[in-house]
Scaffold this motif. Structure first.
Motif, short mmCIF file in Angstrom:
data_model
loop_
_atom_site.label_atom_id
_atom_site.label_comp_id
_atom_site.label_asym_id
_atom_site.label_seq_id
_atom_site.Cartn_x
_atom_site.Cartn_y
_atom_site.Cartn_z
N ILE A 35 -38.11 -33.68 2.49
CA ILE A 35 -38.63 -32.34 2.20
C ILE A 35 -40.08 -32.20 2.66
O ILE A 35 -40.49 -31.14 3.15
CB ILE A 35 -38.52 -32.03 0.69
CG1 ILE A 35 -37.06 -32.05 0.23
CG2 ILE A 35 -39.16 -30.70 0.36
CD1 ILE A 35 -36.15 -31.12 1.00
N PRO A 39 -40.49 -30.47 7.94
CA PRO A 39 -41.18 -29.31 8.54
C PRO A 39 -42.19 -29.71 9.61
O PRO A 39 -42.39 -28.96 10.58
CB PRO A 39 -41.87 -28.66 7.33
CG PRO A 39 -41.02 -29.04 6.17
CD PRO A 39 -40.59 -30.45 6.46
N ASP A 167 -30.87 -26.33 -4.07
CA ASP A 167 -31.63 -25.08 -4.05
C ASP A 167 -31.88 -24.62 -2.62
O ASP A 167 -31.73 -25.39 -1.67
CB ASP A 167 -32.94 -25.22 -4.83
CG ASP A 167 -33.92 -26.20 -4.19
OD1 ASP A 167 -34.45 -25.89 -3.12
OD2 ASP A 167 -34.14 -27.28 -4.78
N PHE A 168 -32.26 -23.36 -2.49
CA PHE A 168 -32.36 -22.72 -1.18
C PHE A 168 -33.46 -23.35 -0.33
O PHE A 168 -33.28 -23.58 0.86
CB PHE A 168 -32.64 -21.22 -1.38
CG PHE A 168 -32.43 -20.41 -0.14
CD1 PHE A 168 -31.17 -19.92 0.18
CD2 PHE A 168 -33.48 -20.15 0.73
CE1 PHE A 168 -30.97 -19.16 1.34
CE2 PHE A 168 -33.29 -19.41 1.88
CZ PHE A 168 -32.03 -18.91 2.19
N ARG A 169 -34.61 -23.63 -0.94
CA ARG A 169 -35.73 -24.21 -0.17
C ARG A 169 -35.35 -25.56 0.43
O ARG A 169 -35.60 -25.81 1.61
CB ARG A 169 -36.96 -24.36 -1.08
CG ARG A 169 -38.13 -25.08 -0.40
CD ARG A 169 -39.36 -25.12 -1.29
NE ARG A 169 -40.39 -25.96 -0.72
CZ ARG A 169 -40.51 -27.27 -0.96
NH1 ARG A 169 -39.65 -27.88 -1.77
NH2 ARG A 169 -41.50 -27.97 -0.40
N CYS A 170 -34.74 -26.42 -0.38
CA CYS A 170 -34.33 -27.73 0.13
C CYS A 170 -33.30 -27.58 1.23
O CYS A 170 -33.34 -28.29 2.24
CB CYS A 170 -33.79 -28.59 -1.01
SG CYS A 170 -35.05 -29.18 -2.15
N ARG A 172 -32.91 -25.07 3.29
CA ARG A 172 -33.56 -24.57 4.50
C ARG A 172 -34.26 -25.69 5.26
O ARG A 172 -34.16 -25.80 6.48
CB ARG A 172 -34.56 -23.47 4.12
CG ARG A 172 -35.32 -22.89 5.30
CD ARG A 172 -36.24 -21.77 4.84
NE ARG A 172 -37.11 -22.16 3.75
CZ ARG A 172 -38.22 -22.90 3.91
NH1 ARG A 172 -38.58 -23.31 5.13
NH2 ARG A 172 -38.98 -23.20 2.88
N ILE A 173 -34.97 -26.55 4.53
CA ILE A 173 -35.72 -27.63 5.17
C ILE A 173 -34.79 -28.68 5.76
O ILE A 173 -34.96 -29.11 6.91
CB ILE A 173 -36.69 -28.28 4.16
CG1 ILE A 173 -37.80 -27.29 3.79
CG2 ILE A 173 -37.29 -29.56 4.73
CD1 ILE A 173 -38.71 -27.76 2.66
N SER A 176 -33.05 -27.51 8.83
CA SER A 176 -33.94 -27.46 9.99
C SER A 176 -34.07 -28.85 10.62
O SER A 176 -34.17 -28.99 11.84
CB SER A 176 -35.32 -26.91 9.61
OG SER A 176 -36.06 -27.83 8.83
#
Length: 207
Positions: A35, A39, A167-170, A172-173, A176
């Motif tokens: 996480i 990015p 969860d959505f944030r995890c 998304r990362i 990616s």
């Protein structure tokens, strides 16, 4: 971290593999590293990503987040090279618009976009075309989209062992990171004429 985004392995698989090599690493630590660092890898890769063609095949696929289906918008060019991707909570015109805006901003304007019979995706591109002097040609021909539908499989194969995201944030990362590794495997990273393994290319992003 590379193993996690590159192969069909769970966090606990990686914990066991590291233990066999004499390293005691908790699976939750691997998750935190992913996480935090993915990015940075994706941002670095964007600077070295090869250009894509101007004929895109666009589609969305389903990803389970917090027990609910979310939507990963993706496109490839006619040669199968990944254009861009975007995870959205809803499958609608607004989500498709956001995807096209991001993809065009990062990759330039396509001449043609081929998609399925989705009314939301068509409405999004029509809205974008109203603001353009030269409109993007739209084709809704399902069989021409087979190439992007096949490409979804590489991403789904990697996410299957995860059994959904919390969860959505995890989500998304991690997605990616998976997409970045997928693009490197496709040879989409500029290498200045030097032949390097996929792993070496990945590690060079933070060298």
């Amino acid at each position: 971290m590379r193993w996690y985004v590159a192969y069909s392995l769970s966090l606990r698989n990686l914990e066991e593999m590291m233990a066999e090599r004499g390293f005691q690493v908790d699976h939750s630590s691997v998750h935190r590293w992913v996480i935090k660092l993915v990015p940075l890898f994706e941002k670095a890769f964007r600077k070295h990503k090869r250009p894509v063609g101007r004929s895109w095949r666009m589609d969305e696929t389903y990803v389970k987040v917090g027990g609910q289906w979310k939507y990963l918008y993706r496109a490839v060019d006619k040669a199968g090279n990944t254009v861009d991707f975007l995870l959205r909570a809803h499958r609608d015109k607004a989500a498709a618009c956001r995807y096209f805006e991001k993809a065009i901003d990062r990759n330039g304007t396509p001449k043609t976009v081929t998609m399925d019979k989705s009314g939301a995706n068509l409405a999004a591109l029509q809205a974008i075309n109203t603001e353009r002097e030269t409109p993007i040609k739209v084709r809704q021909v399902k069989y021409l989209n087979n190439i992007v539908e096949q490409d979804h499989r590489a991403i789904k194969r990697r996410t299957r062992p995860m059994m959904g995201f919390k969860d959505f944030r995890c989500a998304r990362i991690i997605l990616s990171g998976i997409e970045t590794m997928h693009m490197i495997r496709k040879g989409r990273m500029k290498n200045s004429g030097v032949t390097r393994t996929v792993a070496d290319q990945f590690y060079s992003l933070v060298a």
